[in-house]
Design an enzyme around this catalytic site. Structure first.
Site, PDB file in Angstrom:
ATOM      1  N   ASN A 156       6.604  -5.344  -1.020  1.00 20.59           N
ATOM      2  CA  ASN A 156       5.992  -6.228  -1.772  1.00 20.59           C
ATOM      3  C   ASN A 156       6.694  -6.988  -2.741  1.00 20.59           C
ATOM      4  O   ASN A 156       7.173  -6.826  -3.694  1.00 20.59           O
ATOM      5  CB  ASN A 156       5.198  -5.154  -2.873  1.00 20.59           C
ATOM      6  CG  ASN A 156       4.074  -5.881  -3.378  1.00 20.59           C
ATOM      7  OD1 ASN A 156       3.846  -6.955  -3.608  1.00 20.59           O
ATOM      8  ND2 ASN A 156       3.041  -4.896  -4.121  1.00 20.59           N
ATOM      9  N   ASP A 181       6.835   2.938  -7.514  1.00 24.65           N
ATOM     10  CA  ASP A 181       5.405   3.382  -6.959  1.00 24.65           C
ATOM     11  C   ASP A 181       4.613   3.221  -7.971  1.00 24.65           C
ATOM     12  O   ASP A 181       4.506   3.486  -8.901  1.00 24.65           O
ATOM     13  CB  ASP A 181       5.652   4.830  -6.248  1.00 24.65           C
ATOM     14  CG  ASP A 181       4.371   4.789  -5.378  1.00 24.65           C
ATOM     15  OD1 ASP A 181       4.199   4.123  -4.236  1.00 24.65           O
ATOM     16  OD2 ASP A 181       3.715   5.769  -5.382  1.00 24.65           O
ATOM     17  N   PHE A 188      -2.100  -9.757  -8.240  1.00 26.07           N
ATOM     18  CA  PHE A 188      -2.454  -9.311  -6.950  1.00 26.07           C
ATOM     19  C   PHE A 188      -3.106  -8.078  -7.068  1.00 26.07           C
ATOM     20  O   PHE A 188      -3.764  -7.383  -7.988  1.00 26.07           O
ATOM     21  CB  PHE A 188      -1.201  -9.040  -6.279  1.00 26.07           C
ATOM     22  CG  PHE A 188      -0.166  -7.795  -6.859  1.00 26.07           C
ATOM     23  CD1 PHE A 188      -0.203  -6.717  -6.097  1.00 26.07           C
ATOM     24  CD2 PHE A 188       0.644  -7.913  -7.745  1.00 26.07           C
ATOM     25  CE1 PHE A 188       0.479  -5.679  -6.494  1.00 26.07           C
ATOM     26  CE2 PHE A 188       1.247  -6.839  -8.269  1.00 26.07           C
ATOM     27  CZ  PHE A 188       1.152  -5.490  -7.698  1.00 26.07           C
TER      28      PHE A 188
HETATM   29  P1  IMP Z   1       3.054   0.845  -3.852  1.00 27.70           P
HETATM   30  O1  IMP Z   1       3.359   0.892  -5.025  1.00 27.70           O
HETATM   31  O2  IMP Z   1       3.621  -0.264  -3.169  1.00 27.70           O
HETATM   32  O3  IMP Z   1       2.497   2.088  -2.935  1.00 27.70           O
HETATM   33  O4  IMP Z   1       1.321   0.231  -3.760  1.00 27.70           O
HETATM   34  C1  IMP Z   1       0.376   0.262  -4.755  1.00 27.70           C
HETATM   35  C2  IMP Z   1      -0.941  -0.277  -4.757  1.00 27.70           C
HETATM   36  O5  IMP Z   1      -1.677   0.087  -6.063  1.00 27.70           O
HETATM   37  C3  IMP Z   1      -0.986  -1.753  -4.373  1.00 27.70           C
HETATM   38  O6  IMP Z   1      -0.899  -2.092  -2.976  1.00 27.70           O
HETATM   39  C4  IMP Z   1      -1.928  -2.211  -5.216  1.00 27.70           C
HETATM   40  O7  IMP Z   1      -3.352  -2.025  -4.314  1.00 27.70           O
HETATM   41  C5  IMP Z   1      -2.155  -1.291  -6.303  1.00 27.70           C
HETATM   42  N1  IMP Z   1      -1.445  -1.780  -7.470  1.00 27.70           N
HETATM   43  C6  IMP Z   1      -0.399  -1.414  -7.908  1.00 27.70           C
HETATM   44  N2  IMP Z   1       0.149  -2.156  -8.944  1.00 27.70           N
HETATM   45  C7  IMP Z   1      -0.985  -3.237  -9.094  1.00 27.70           C
HETATM   46  C8  IMP Z   1      -1.101  -4.396  -9.937  1.00 27.70           C
HETATM   47  O8  IMP Z   1      -0.259  -4.540 -10.834  1.00 27.70           O
HETATM   48  N3  IMP Z   1      -2.155  -4.902 -10.020  1.00 27.70           N
HETATM   49  C9  IMP Z   1      -3.022  -4.622  -8.848  1.00 27.70           C
HETATM   50  N4  IMP Z   1      -2.950  -3.729  -7.957  1.00 27.70           N
HETATM   51  C10 IMP Z   1      -1.856  -2.991  -8.074  1.00 27.70           C
END
Ligand code: IMP
Length: 191
Positions: free
Chosen positions: A15, A72, A150
């Site tokens: 990301n 995460d 995002f």
């Molecule tokens: P991961 O941490 O890559 O597993 O993704 C966590 C998911 O949570 C992201 O794809 C978003 O959909 C959501 N998410 C986590 N942090 C944020 C943020 O700061 N803003 C908006 N969505 C978030």
């Protein structure tokens, strides 16, 4: 403390938003995404397990003198019994806002309460583990507003605010977000 001084840190994440946010949140750290084709699946039961798995995956690939970061995060919504939570990255992948608004159609009041959670794990060159956790509480708006941030940011209204995180913007996020709090907790443990 020996081995706890940060130079370059490799972030084990696909990301690009996270690397950008974390570099702003951890002054003095130079954060570069890890160059990997494939990342471990996020199969842990907790944010911590997933963040730790990303960091140790990165530890094996990164330069020996670099730090490695795994993060995460997710969103927990009261009206979805705390979901999608640790499954957030797999829910509404292409359209998180549309996905969540659809699931909350007709839900009012406390059912729209939500919180973001971020868990950060750093592994030093000598393998010492540091950890930081942060949360941001709020509620899910009826319609998207704003252009910054995002994911769910256009529909997340933090407690005490009337604007969404996407309207409050990246400067606000750098001070108050779940990731900012996790980064503050982590950097207070680093040298
Ligand atoms: P991961 O941490 O890559 O597993 O993704 C966590 C998911 O949570 C992201 O794809 C978003 O959909 C959501 N998410 C986590 N942090 C944020 C943020 O700061 N803003 C908006 N969505 C978030």
């Amino acid at each position: 403390m020996d081995g706890l001084r940060v130079g370059t840190a490799r972030l084990a994440s696909r990301n690009p938003n996270k690397a950008r946010e974390l570099e702003r949140l951890l002054p003095g750290w130079s954060i570069e995404p890890l160059d990997a084709d494939d990342y471990p699946s996020e199969s842990g039961e907790t944010y911590y397990e997933n963040a730790r798995a990303k960091a140790s995956f990165g530890r094996a690939l990164a330069e020996p003198d670099a730090w490695v970061l795994g993060e995460d995060s997710g969103i927990e919504v009261a009206g979805l019994d705390g979901g999608p939570g640790v499954q957030s990255a797999r829910s509404g992948r292409d359209d998180p806002v549309g996905w969540l608004l659809e699931r909350l159609a007709g839900v009012e009041g406390d059912g729209r309460r939500a919180r973001y959670v971020s868990e950060l794990v750093a592994l030093t060159p000598t393998g010492v583990e540091l950890r930081g956790t942060g949360t941001l509480s709020g509620r899910i708006a009826e319609k998207p507003r704003g252009t910054e941030g995002f994911g769910y940011d256009p529909i997340f209204v933090p407690d005490g605010e009337s604007r969404t995180v996407a309207e409050l913007g990246n400067e606000w996020k750098a001070q108050h977000s779940h990731r900012a709090k996790a980064a503050q907790a982590l950097s207070s443990k680093a040298g």
